[in-house]
Design a protein around this motif. Sequence first.
Motif, mmCIF file in Angstrom:
data_model
loop_
_atom_site.group_PDB
_atom_site.id
_atom_site.type_symbol
_atom_site.label_atom_id
_atom_site.label_comp_id
_atom_site.label_asym_id
_atom_site.label_seq_id
_atom_site.Cartn_x
_atom_site.Cartn_y
_atom_site.Cartn_z
ATOM 1 N N ARG A 169 0.814 -1.222 0.000
ATOM 2 C CA ARG A 169 0.000 0.000 0.000
ATOM 3 C C ARG A 169 0.848 1.272 0.000
ATOM 4 O O ARG A 169 1.953 1.312 0.556
ATOM 5 C CB ARG A 169 -0.968 0.009 1.191
ATOM 6 N N ARG A 170 0.288 2.316 -0.631
ATOM 7 C CA ARG A 170 0.874 3.656 -0.575
ATOM 8 C C ARG A 170 0.211 4.490 0.500
ATOM 9 O O ARG A 170 0.849 5.265 1.206
ATOM 10 C CB ARG A 170 0.706 4.361 -1.939
ATOM 11 N N LEU A 171 -1.106 4.350 0.630
ATOM 12 C CA LEU A 171 -1.904 5.143 1.557
ATOM 13 C C LEU A 171 -1.595 4.741 3.000
ATOM 14 O O LEU A 171 -1.595 3.561 3.326
ATOM 15 C CB LEU A 171 -3.390 4.875 1.254
ATOM 16 N N HIS A 216 -7.437 6.683 -2.192
ATOM 17 C CA HIS A 216 -6.144 6.358 -2.810
ATOM 18 C C HIS A 216 -6.052 7.003 -4.190
ATOM 19 O O HIS A 216 -5.064 7.668 -4.517
ATOM 20 C CB HIS A 216 -5.999 4.839 -2.920
ATOM 21 N N ALA A 239 -6.338 -0.380 1.506
ATOM 22 C CA ALA A 239 -5.297 0.457 0.883
ATOM 23 C C ALA A 239 -4.373 -0.384 0.015
ATOM 24 O O ALA A 239 -3.926 0.062 -1.050
ATOM 25 C CB ALA A 239 -4.511 1.194 1.975
#
Length: 370
Positions: free
Chosen positions: A34-36, A346, A367
């Motif tokens: 995940r980035r979030l 996102h 996410a």
Amino acid sequence: SEIQQVLVDRTLKPADAPVYKRFEKLMRWADGVRRLRVRTNADTPHDSDVARAFGAEGIGLCRTEHMFFGEERIEAVREMILADDDRARRAALRKLLPMQRKDFVGIFKAMHGLPVTIRLLDPPLHEFLPTKESQFREIARQMGVDVSTLKAKAEQLHELNPMLGHRGCRLGVTFPEIYEMQVRAILEAAVKCKKNKIRVLPEIMIPLVGTPREFTMLRDRVHAIAADVLAKAKVRLKYMVGTMMEIPRACLVADEIASEAEFFSFGTNDLTQMGFGYSRDDIGKFLPAYLESRVLERDPFQSIDQRGIGRLVELGVREGRAARPGLKVGVCGEHGGDPESVGFFHRAGLDYVSCSPYRVPVARLAAAHA
């Protein structure tokens, strides 16, 4: 569940919990993808500890008004609200200051080095007022005034539509001493923690801003109090001042607000309420009929309306970052724990979502899916 026994109750060792082991592996995979980021909505040290155990990466919403309802505090809060003048109001606030400071110390300790977004007082004052005759009598006795005087004051505070009335930053403008006390409590707690070698990252959030001037007036007061507290303590401390984006107009002038604010946090509960013109507290009277007849596909307070309210969020992010590249943007409404909404946030480019402690694992997985 085994997961709660291991992480929250601590009555079971991870080695003896096969379900927990699988959960932990799945969460590790999710975190690698995940980035979030995922924060939590927490108002107490206990909630902060639970959320951190579930993998929260900070607090996205600490609602200071929840700290006012304790039995030993509510009398001082009512005294402050019903005071006739600035001097009496400040006297009541002096009673609250050490209590708020103690709360923040506990939360900063629980989060040790993770960011903590603290929203200054938001709800309308009528929510704290007494409702029983015995309560009016007790406050009148403490303040040395007639019960009838207090009742008349309470009547003056009555509003026809309090959720659109005297609340949020409007309280900070008309009763600056309330926000001054809260900011002092936050920064004195941060100083105390720093002196005890506990890292703190306070983010002070001004709610319900709809115009840049509302924000700058209150931000400047925050900086003035911070300068006073830090100078007296002889401590250097980083903190941020930002705003909660929950008024549709704020999203439309996000560039002007972002040129002054250091971060945005979208309060999608109120943004939905004002954007649709639906009362969050009363929608239950017609929501079942709306869902059955497909006027609405889903409850917009549970899963964000991407076509309408979502466009306000996207506009706020785009305009805000155009004015302040690198602007930190999150969301702290109920939608932060809804998987479909997390996917939307996102795609909209938010930095983090914030949700209740027990929804943190759901948000982490959503996410990763996004």
